[in-house]
Design a protein around this motif. Structure first.
Motif, mmCIF file in Angstrom:
data_model
loop_
_atom_site.group_PDB
_atom_site.id
_atom_site.type_symbol
_atom_site.label_atom_id
_atom_site.label_comp_id
_atom_site.label_asym_id
_atom_site.label_seq_id
_atom_site.Cartn_x
_atom_site.Cartn_y
_atom_site.Cartn_z
ATOM 1 N N ASN A 1 -13.858 -7.972 6.251
ATOM 2 C CA ASN A 1 -14.497 -7.708 4.981
ATOM 3 C C ASN A 1 -15.876 -8.364 4.995
ATOM 4 O O ASN A 1 -16.109 -9.359 4.314
ATOM 5 C CB ASN A 1 -13.615 -8.310 3.877
ATOM 6 N N THR B 1 -6.023 -8.553 9.425
ATOM 7 C CA THR B 1 -6.369 -7.496 8.488
ATOM 8 C C THR B 1 -7.771 -6.996 8.802
ATOM 9 O O THR B 1 -8.479 -7.589 9.608
ATOM 10 C CB THR B 1 -6.361 -8.031 7.056
ATOM 11 N N LYS B 2 -8.164 -5.954 8.133
ATOM 12 C CA LYS B 2 -9.494 -5.439 8.392
ATOM 13 C C LYS B 2 -10.550 -6.417 7.881
ATOM 14 O O LYS B 2 -10.335 -7.104 6.885
ATOM 15 C CB LYS B 2 -9.649 -4.087 7.700
ATOM 16 N N ASP C 1 -14.138 -7.637 15.473
ATOM 17 C CA ASP C 1 -14.350 -6.559 14.518
ATOM 18 C C ASP C 1 -15.424 -5.615 15.036
ATOM 19 O O ASP C 1 -15.485 -4.451 14.671
ATOM 20 C CB ASP C 1 -14.757 -7.129 13.164
ATOM 21 N N GLU D 1 -11.780 0.079 17.693
ATOM 22 C CA GLU D 1 -10.885 1.228 17.607
ATOM 23 C C GLU D 1 -11.530 2.500 18.154
ATOM 24 O O GLU D 1 -10.855 3.472 18.434
ATOM 25 C CB GLU D 1 -10.400 1.426 16.160
ATOM 26 N N GLU E 1 -16.869 -11.719 9.688
ATOM 27 C CA GLU E 1 -16.563 -10.801 10.780
ATOM 28 C C GLU E 1 -16.650 -11.522 12.128
ATOM 29 O O GLU E 1 -17.313 -12.545 12.266
ATOM 30 C CB GLU E 1 -17.490 -9.584 10.772
#
Ligand SMILES: Nc1ncnc2c1ncn2[C@@H]1O[C@H](COP(=O)(O)OP(=O)(O)OP(=O)(O)O)[C@@H](O)[C@H]1O
Ligand SMILES: Nc1ncnc2c1ncn2[C@@H]1O[C@H](COP(=O)(O)OP(=O)(O)OP(=O)(O)O)[C@@H](O)[C@H]1O
Ligand SMILES: [Mg+2]
Ligand SMILES: [Mg+2]
Lengths: 533, 321, 306, 365
Positions: A278, A275-276, A500, A517, A311
């Motif tokens: 946090n 998941t992303k 991340d 990304e 992260e």
């Protein structure tokens, strides 16, 4: 030992490809033909019934994962190891190669993965060693000096003949190895992972030379992990997996994806379920960190980094650009200057408290790059390895004097079950586990501490796909529990899949940071080469 | 101290330094090839015994020499097998060789001669007699030069001259011949030699054999040149001092000459002046005897230049784990 | 069954211990009896050896060398029925006979001969271990030399400070060579096994050697002036003969009872001049009569003539 | 490789090596014209055949336990300490000084004092080579050899020039006061009746046994032992784990030196009751053979020490009873070191190959 081992770079992104087929070879006797070569080291079967043919005047690539048996096969061809079974044919003739002398006579030269040079000899002395004319050195040295000059001109292989090897850069040392082979008039040249230690510039230079040699009709075998090099330079390529030769294909008829699949043995899927991030408070802050090695060379030249709780910061880079030193300083077993703060508290970088014990006490866990040399004591039992580094922790003591061995064993048993270590036997020595399972032991030890900061170096080097997935999952889980993670890997795909944020290191400096990304392999590659900031 | 005394001290230093020099060069060949040898003491002792015994029985120093060399060679072979063929621990092997020699010599000496572990006294052709160099008699009264020639250079046994000749010879072999190049290479990086198509095993055995011959000469000189017969433990730690000299000399032949002669001189001085009164302190004889060992420790600690042994020294060459 | 224990030099040291061995052998040949013998190999073994022999029933047990003194003092009371004899040391126990020699007297005689034989006026002395006993030899020797030639110079060296000094011929040889280079042309070796090297070096270097304890003239015939005889052989022989009836107490052996003397035989006949013989006989008579007093170093730990 | 069962490594191979050493020793005995069977009989008889023999065998074994443990502890930190001889020599000096300078009221207080003295002096003598190894990389083997010689000179000086009582010719100290004499096996309840008055085996034997247990606990049960073993197996890994090389080398060598020094409670305090030259008699070197034979495990060291105690006492008897010189033991000792140490691979290679072949065959099946 820090050779760049980009094992399955392309493999990880491979997709379905047509099944492997051996290409038909041109007519004429092959320069080299191996038939049914087998070799075992103790219980490890390094080569199993391997057959291969290489046509003269071609560049033939060999690829395969770590430990696939590539070096072993070539060492057999060069007479360094003796095969248990099999035949060697050179230029159409069945040839016995009991030692390297025979290989040299047969016109074979080899540049080993780890150079075989005498460090405190001059270039010239290294060149003539074993190829002297007569019992006295002077005539040989004179002849070699003339010959070297000629070769240098012909092949752009410049080295100072009177320089000591230890004074030369790695790239130049490699030239000496090539010169050694040429001096012996080799027309079959084997290079074992020649570019692992080279800068991109040096690598380009090398390939120019190889092409030149090929044009002269020499035959070249090139072992490499880098699929790009295979695609760019070779005519044919063989793939090895677990001691077996799985396929030989013509380079023009294959693709990186296809080769990767051949190498790993199945289709490779590498989606880390993640998941992303946090991110929370800042856990690690590094300011202007500098490290010099024993020879006074500056290995880290002012690093600045921050990692927050929850992260993963990935450090990408060609190995040898300072990543190892970064981990060593953070792990407490190398000295540096600058400032490192953990949870706002400054760490001691040189004094009494700059050691592994103090770092662990502060909540830094460390999965080292080299599990055999650093992460494990191979002769120790699994249970001893499971507390290695934490052995002074009060939790593992029975009383003030003795350790709680039974308790540790029980704890190890649980950890082994949780981490799916096979076989789950705490009393087995670490050396009895396979590479992947050894890595799981190290990970279990470090992750189970619930550290604030986890340092991970090459977590999946030499580990099979199944284990890779498992290991990645655990790292992400730890992140989700709120740990800060610093990941160092030479596998760009691993970096991209897990991180991340990605920082790229080149020549002891951070070239820049990207979000996974927002970037692609090409940009990262240019940054790793020091071209783009 | 007058000139004659100095010459006499130097003369004594040459005699006492010679067995050290031979043993030191012996160790040099072995260690340059990557085989550590703390068994020099034992090889010398073995050679001293066999040379003494055979010379006593046959009355020929030359036959004694051959026997002495043979004795040392046999121990070299043991050490070679342990450290080359069976890839054992070279230090342990060296320790064993020393004990073997120390027990074996006495055992055999007692059984052969029944003289409490010593050989019969040698005389006449059973010993290497001093050789008077040509013209020594004539120039003997010429001040300084003549004295030096007659007292210091002339009048030693043949083995002393052999030992001194070995220094340039060793240097030449090591640095000017193919064999020397390979020998040095195998001590630095045996893989480089192996991949160059040269047999590591044969090279190392050759080196160890040379060590045997030279330490054989050293022991033979002790029993048939310096003394007249073998007595038990007659090497008295000289093998270790030779080792110390080798480190002192950083594994090089010419400095080896200097180091061994220095240690020879120290022994000569302590023979002559048991206590040395420096005014401030009075150095007792025990201190003088310990000086070579203390010096070695200081060298090893890197306080006087660092002694870097051959890189592959002490490790067996293992290709396949 | 009597027993003898030799000290570290071993029974074939050609000197002190060998003299004891010769005495034992002579006893065995004369009486046809058997005896036990033991050679010390290390300092720490003494007690075990002594006890072992005592327990095996040997009686008397003779040991050569002062170094047994302390151990014997401990062991003797444990075996009151066994008689012990110790040479060169006084041990005050009811079952121990202590045999000491007047080595200074014998040394005086060889010193006298050395003084007369020397052409350079310089003579040498090489001692074994540096202990008062050996200084006693040296002191008597110096007195003898000075009696023959008051201007003579005596170079004195000791080989070492430990028992190893009794058995180091190489070092002995080197010391002798150094003395020769300093002009010594007669060298007296009172050094046990080390003396072999001294006599060898003296012979090699053209000097005359003087042997000690046993008759060592035969070692280099015609090159050894004489030997200072210390009749350890007689002492052992007599102790063996006495058997279990050995008389405890101190027994002193000197010139008067032929306990010490000089060796004259075919080997050194050519070296000993009639004048020397006469001087020796005269001195011997004078010492026995008390006309000449040879100083005993051990009586006051000093030597008046040096 | 780990495919070979453990008992092969810890029992079969050492025993076979030992056997070879003995067979060759037997040949040597034949060579010098004596009867090896008779020699063994004399040795067994003299060392194990009577309480007298046992009294000596255990006395020697006590020495070897201490020196064997000393070598073993250092070995676990991959330090080859061949300085046991010198450390035990200095230990003797420490014991002698403690016993001569302090008026001890009874033996057990004296023993505690002597143990401290011996251990401290032995450790101090190991400290310098250890420091030079840890800090300056001087090879510990060479420095400890050198320190053996220096120790001999130092002791020589101390005995000749400092400690020798006035008027004595022996290079030895005065007798220790009677109050400091340790009870021998003869003086002990229960077993005392079996042993004669003169047996040298004394309470130090039990201290040696305790030392075995303590060393075992140290190496396999404590944090320090864990760190020592880890460092001994892999120095880089130890550094990664935060184990300081300097500390470990120093700790292991200090313990090693202290153990060697403790030997002096047996030979100097327990037996000789004074300090003589060369009181160690090569026990420091025998410790190497003992540790090799005992595979560096305290239990193995104990057994190997008994074996060498037997050899030593038996060899002594041999010299007394037959004309075989005592040096036979030195030869046996050399052969044991040679075969269990240097020639270890001679048998290990083929035996392991056999097991590998078997394992491979099983894998195929
Ligand atoms: N000298 C040796 N002794 C024992 N085992 C060995 C030896 N050399 C290699 N092996 C083993 O043989 C197998 C094949 O090793 P090899 O070095 O040929 O692999 P490789 O394909 O060259 O790997 P890499 O890409 O890491 O260089 C491995 O399992 C390795 O552990
Ligand atoms: N260096 C080594 N020394 C001893 N044994 C080894 C060594 N390397 C590997 N082995 C043995 O070889 C076996 C196979 O090891 P290897 O690492 O090649 O396994 P693998 O098939 O690659 O498994 P994984 O995928 O988990 O790494 C192991 O069980 C181990 O016992
Ligand atoms: Mg490889
Ligand atoms: Mg693997």
């Amino acid at each position: 030992m820090q050779a760049d081992q980009n094992t399955t770079k392309a493999g990880r992104q491979a997709t379905a490809a047509p099944a492997a087929k051996s290409v038909a070879t041109p007519t004429g006797a092959p320069a080299i033909e191996l038939k049914g070569i087998s070799k075992a080291f103790g219980t490890v079967q390094a080569n199993k019934d391997i057959s291969i043919r290489v046509m003269p005047g071609t560049i033939h690539g060999i690829i395969g994962e770590n430990g696939a048996g590539k070096s072993t096969l070539m060492s057999i061809l060069y007479g360094f190891y003796k095969a248990d079974a099999g035949e060697i044919w050179i230029k159409g003739k069945h040839t016995q190669i009991p030692d390297s002398q025979a290989a040299i006579s047969a016109g074979i030269g080899m540049v080993f993965q780890h150079f075989k040079l005498v460090q405190n000899f001059t270039v010239l002395e290294n060149i003539i060693l074993g190829a002297e004319d007569g019992a006295l050195l002077r005539p040989s040295l004179n002849k070699a000096r003339r010959e070297l000059k000629r070769l240098a001109e012909e092949y752009e292989l410049n080295v100072d003949p009177d320089e000591k090897i230890e004074e030369l850069s790695v790239g130049h040392q490699q030239r000496v190895e090539i010169l050694k082979a040429l001096y012996r008039q080799a027309d079959i040249l084997i290079l074992d992972e020649p570019t692992g230690v080279l800068t991109p510039d040096e690598a380009d230079h090398l390939f120019r030379i190889l092409n030149h040699l090929k044009d002269e009709g020499k035959t070249i075998i090139l072992i490499t992990h880098k699929l790009r090099e295979i695609m760019e330079t070779t005519d044919t390529v063989s793939v090895m997996r677990r001691g077996e030769m799985t396929a030989t294909v013509s380079t023009s008829e294959t693709s990186p994806e296809h080769l990767a699949e051949l190498m790993v043995g199945r289709k490779v899927l590498l989606n880390v379920a993640k998941t992303k991030a946090n991110p929370g408070r800042t856990v690690l802050e590094i300011e202007n960190l500098k490290v010099r090695d024993e020879d006074g060379v500056e290995r880290l030249r002012g690093i600045n980094l921050q990692i927050r709780a929850g992260e993963i910061l990935g450090i990408a880079g060609v190995s040898g650009n300072g990543q190892s030193e970064l981990l060593e300083v953070l792990g407490g077993f190398a000295n540096g200057t600058g400032t490192i703060r953990l949870n706002g508290e400054e760490l001691d970088l040189t004094g009494k408290h700059s050691d592994g014990q103090s770092r662990r006490a502060k909540g830094i866990a460390h999965v080292p790059e080299d599990r055999h040399h650093l992460g494990l004591i191979l002769d120790f039992a699994a249970w001893e390895n499971m507390v290695f580094g934490y052995h002074s922790d009060p939790a593992y003591q029975k009383n003030r004097l003795v350790m709680d061995n039974a308790g540790i064993t029980a704890h190890t048993q649980e950890a082994m079950n949780r981490f799916d270590v096979r076989p789950p036997i705490p009393t087995l020595p670490a050396k009895s586990f396979s590479g992947g399972n050894q890595q799981k032991i190290v990970l279990a030890r470090e992750i189970e501490r619930n550290p604030d900061l986890l340092l991970v170096g090459q977590p999946t080097r030499g580990v099979d796909i199944g284990a890779i997935e498992f290991i990645h999952k655990r790292i992400v889980e730890l992140r989700d529990q709120g740990a800060a993670i610093l990941l160092v890997s030479v596998e760009l795909d691993e970096i991209r899949a897990l991180s991340d944020r990605i920082a790229v290191m080149f020549d002891g400096q951070i070239m820049g940071e990207r979000a996974p990304e927002d970037t692609d392999e090409k940009e990262l590659g240019l940054m790793m080469a020091g071209v783009v900031k | 101290m007058d000139f004659a005394t100095i010459v006499e001290l130097l003369d004594s230093a040459v005699r006492l330094g010679t067995p050290l020099l031979l043993a030191c060069l012996a160790g040099l060949f072995s260690e340059r090839a990557g085989i550590f040898d703390i068994g020099l003491e034992g090889k010398m002792l073995m050679a001293a015994f066999f040379s003494g015994a055979v010379a006593a029985v046959t009355g020929s120093a030359w036959l004694g020499l051959m026997a002495g060399v043979g004795g040392a060679l046999s121990l070299s072979l043991v050490h070679g097998m342990a450290s080359i063929t069976f890839r054992g621990n070279q230090l342990i092997s060296g320790v064993a060789v020393n004990f073997l020699a120390s027990g074996f010599t006495v055992l055999i000496a007692q059984s052969w001669f029944h003289q409490g572990g010593r050989t019969p006294q040698l005389s006449g052709s059973g010993r290497f007699e001093p050789i008077t160099l040509p013209g020594a008699e004539a120039v003997k009264d010429v001040p300084v030069i003549g004295q030096l020639y007659d007292n210091l250079l002339s009048g030693h046994s043949i083995l002393v001259y052999v030992a001194f000749a070995m220094v340039p010879l060793t240097w030449w072999v090591l640095f000017r011949t193919r064999f020397g190049l390979r020998l040095r290479a195998v001590g630095e990086n045996p893989e480089s030699v192996d991949t160059a198509g040269i047999s590591v095993v044969r090279l190392r055995y050759t080196a160890v054999a040379i060590t045997g011959v030279l330490s054989g000469l050293a022991g033979t000189y002790l029993a048939t040149g310096l003394a007249a017969g073998f007595v038990k433990e007659m090497t008295a730690g000289r093998g270790y001092i030779a080792l110390a000299a080798l480190i002192f000399a950083k594994w090089r032949p010419v400095p080896a000459l200097g180091a061994t002669m220095l240690f020879g001189l120290l022994e000569a001085i302590s023979n002559r002046y048991p206590n040395i009164d420096l005014g401030v302190v009075n150095l007792p004889i025990q201190f003088m005897q310990a000086v070579p060992y203390i010096l070695t420790v200081i060298i090893l600690a890197g306080f006087i230049g660092k002694a870097i042994p051959p890189r592959a020294g002490g490790q067996p060459y293992v290709k396949e784990r | 069954e009597p027993a003898v224990i030799y000290d570290l030099g071993g029974k074939y040291d050609k000197s002190f211990n060998e003299a004891a061995y010769n005495g034992a052998k002579r006893w065995a040949e004369e009486t046809g009896g058997k005896y036990k013998e033991l050679e010390m190999q290390s300092e720490a073994q003494r007690e075990q050896a002594l006890r072992k022999l005592a327990e095996s029933g040997a009686n008397p047990i003779v040991m050569t060398g002062f170094a047994f003194g302390d151990t014997l003092n401990q062991v003797a009371p444990d075996y009151p029925d066994t008689k012990f004899a110790i040479i060169d040391m006084v041990v005050d126990q009811p079952n121990v006979e202590s045999i000491v020699f007047k080595e200074e007297q014998g040394s005086y005689l060889v010193g006298l001969m050395a003084g007369m034989a020397s052409k350079t006026g310089t003579v040498g002395f090489v001692g074994g271990m540096d202990i008062p006993l050996i200084r006693k030899f040296a002191c008597g020797y110096v007195q003898g030399v000075k009696a023959a030639n008051p201007d003579a110079k005596v170079i004195e060296n000791m080989t070492g400070t430990t028992p190893a000094a009794w058995n180091d011929p190489v070092k002995g040889g080197e010391i002798a060579k150094a003395q020769i280079s300093q002009g010594a042309d007669v060298i007296y070796a009172a050094a046990g096994g080390t003396g072999i090297g001294v006599l060898q070096a003296a012979t090699d270097g053209g000097a005359l050697g003087i042997g000690v304890d046993s008759n060592q003239n035969y070692l280099h015939p015609g090159k050894i002036l004489t030997s200072m005889l210390k009749r350890v052989d007689t002492a052992v022989d007599e102790a063996f003969k006495a058997g279990p009836d050995l008389k405890p107490g101190i027994k002193v052996m000197g010139l008067s009872d032929d306990g010490v003397g000089v060796a004259l035989d075919d080997n050194n006949k050519s070296l000993v001049t009639p004048a020397m013989l006469k001087a020796v006989d005269q001195a011997k008579a004078d010492i026995i009569s008390g006309k000449i007093k040879v100083h005993d170093y051990m009586s006051d730990d000093s030597c008046p003539v040096e | 490789m780990e495919k070979t069962p453990k008992w092969i490594d810890v029992a079969l191979i050492p025993l076979l090596n030992l056997l070879i050493a003995f067979v060759i020793s037997g040949i040597v005995v034949l060579l010098i014209g004596e009867n090896p069977i008779e020699a063994i009989r004399v040795m067994v008889d003299g060392s194990l055949g009577s309480p007298y023999g046992w009294g000596y065998t255990l006395y020697y074994a006590t020495n070897f336990i201490f020196t064997g443990l000393a070598v073993a502890v250092a070995y676990h930190a991959s330090q080859f300490n061949i300085g046991g001889e010198g450390q035990a020599t200095l230990g003797g000096l420490g014991v002698a000084l403690v016993l001569l300078m302090v008026p001890w009221p009874n033996w057990y207080l004296a023993l505690i004092g002597a143990m401290i003295g011996g251990a401290v002096f032995g450790a101090a003598w190991a400290a310098i080579p250890a420091y030079l190894q840890a800090k300056r990389g001087s090879h510990i083997v060479i420095t400890t050899i050198m320190f053996n010689f220096i120790a001999a000179s130092l002791l020589n000086y101390m005995l000749v020039n400092v400690l020798r009582p006035r008027g004595s010719m022996d290079p030895a100290t005065a007798r220790f006061p009677a109050a400091t004499h340790l009870p021998t096996f003869h003086d002990m309840p229960l077993i005392g009746q079996f042993f004669g008055k003169s047996v040298p085996a004394n309470v130090s034997f039990f201290i040696a046994i305790v030392a075995c247990f303590l060393v075992w606990g140290l190496i396999w049960r404590t944090r320090l032992g864990f760190a020592i073993r880890a460092f001994g197996r892999s120095e880089p890994a130890a550094r990664y784990a935060g184990i300081s090389p300097v500390k470990i080398v120093m700790a292991a060598m200090l313990i090693s030196g202290a153990l060697a020094g403790l030997m002096a409670t047996n030979n100097v305090m327990g037996e000789a009751h004074r300090l003589v030259l060369n009181s160690v008699e090569g026990a420091g070197f025998i410790g190497i053979a003992v540790a090799l034979m005992g595979r560096n495990h305290p239990f193995g060291v104990f057994l190997a020490a008994l074996l060498f105690g037997f050899l030593y006492q038996g060899g002594g008897e041999l010299a007394l009873e037959t004309s075989i010189p005592r040096e036979l033991i030195t030869v046996i000792q050399a052969l044991v070191i040679l075969f269990t140490g240097a020639f270890d691979n001679m048998l290990r290679g083929p035996i392991e190959q056999f097991f590998v072949a078997r394992a491979n065959a099983r894998k195929e099946a």
